[in-house]
Motif scaffolding. Structure first.
Motif, PDB file in Angstrom:
ATOM      1  N   GLU A   1      -0.298   5.521   4.495  1.00  0.00           N
ATOM      2  CA  GLU A   1      -1.147   4.345   4.356  1.00  0.00           C
ATOM      3  C   GLU A   1      -1.181   3.496   5.626  1.00  0.00           C
ATOM      4  N   ARG A  17      -8.589   1.881  -2.816  1.00  0.00           N
ATOM      5  CA  ARG A  17      -8.144   1.176  -1.613  1.00  0.00           C
ATOM      6  C   ARG A  17      -8.602   1.881  -0.345  1.00  0.00           C
ATOM      7  N   LEU A  71       0.816  -1.203   0.000  1.00  0.00           N
ATOM      8  CA  LEU A  71       0.000   0.000   0.000  1.00  0.00           C
ATOM      9  C   LEU A  71       0.854   1.259   0.000  1.00  0.00           C
TER      10      LEU A  71
END
Length: 287
Positions: A221, A207, A154
């Motif tokens: 993230e 996401r 991520l």
């Protein structure tokens, strides 16, 4: 003469026993079964002193929390992964399992190699990644496990962001439409920290559109807000269904800011739109 005949009969009987034993051993070798299962564990490392509600949310969704490592884990299996047993290639079923016969006897060793989906460096070629182990032939299933840290995956998605978009990319983005809610409308996939995209905006990856989050993009993230938004997002669900998103570890990612055809690409896996959309339920239609 009788003695010679007796010796001949004993010799033939001995040969018969030897042949029968050799045939039985050969048959035993051919009928030895080996079962191998490939299990991938998705791992998210939580920030220190994370809110317990964040942990509860993931646990209710099938994840497990390890307080020792402060990590969330979820086991998944994939269909179609290649597993090599003594240099012969097999493909897993939907449960990550291959069953095969081997000529080796029980207790003898077999060499097993399976696909490694994660990488410590982005430039590692996916084709060169394998997990190797050995196991004795037995009735027990050989489980090959891999722990995949999603934080690495991520965090790499925000690398190299820039607001520069060429005329050609802007034109391509307007042509790449999806008929579902959240159709791709905007040209620039880059967002500012804590920005809430408009519905349909072109983005790198959906996401952060999970239904229990605030729908905003967070540049960190690993922050609690980003991890909350990730739960039941298009990206989260895609990673449990397909190995395609693991290409984001390499130089040719599945979801990407450029080219525009890769914007929100994980939506294709789960049947959602590629433009930004916020889920309103577990994995419900977006708003």
């Amino acid at each position: 003469m009788k003695l010679l005949k007796t010796i001949t009969i004993l010799f033939l009987a001995l040969m018969s026993v030897t042949s029968t034993r050799a045939f039985a051993e050969e048959a035993t070798q051919e009928n030895q079964n080996v079962t191998v299962q490939s299990i991938k564990h998705l791992v998210i490392t939580l920030p220190e002193s994370s809110d317990s509600s964040l942990i509860d949310m993931y646990e209710n969704g099938g994840w497990e929390y390890n307080p020792t490592t402060n990590q969330l884990q979820k086991p998944v299996t994939y269909e179609g992964l290649e597993i090599e047993v003594d240099n012969k290639v097999y493909n897993t079923d939907e449960n990550g399992v291959v069953s095969l016969s081997t000529e080796k006897n029980a207790g003898e060793e077999v060499t097993i190699e399976s696909e490694q989906l994660s990488a410590s460096e982005k430039d590692v070629k996916e084709s060169n990644q394998k997990l190797s182990t050995t196991a004795d032939v037995s009735d027990e299933t050989v489980v090959v496990e891999e722990y995949i840290n999603l934080n690495h995956l991520l965090n790499s998605m925000g690398d190299g962001q820039t607001d520069e978009v060429t005329d050609e990319e802007a034109h391509d983005a307007t042509l790449t439409q999806d008929e579902q809610v959240g159709e791709l409308k905007a040209a620039a996939p880059y967002l500012d920290n804590k920005q809430l995209p408009s519905r349909g905006r072109a983005i790198h990856c959906n996401r952060f559109n999970g239904y229990l989050g605030d729908g905003r993009y967070y540049s960190n993230e690993a922050s609690p807000s980003a991890i909350r938004n990730f739960f039941q997002s298009d990206c989260d669900v895609s990673l449990a269904r397909s190995t395609k998103c693991y290409a984001d570890y390499g130089s040719n990612p599945y979801c990407a800011a450029k080219p525009s055809t890769k914007n929100g690409h994980c939506g294709v896996i789960v049947g959602h739109a590629r433009g930004y959309h916020k889920h309103t339920g577990w994995f419900s239609p977006s708003k």
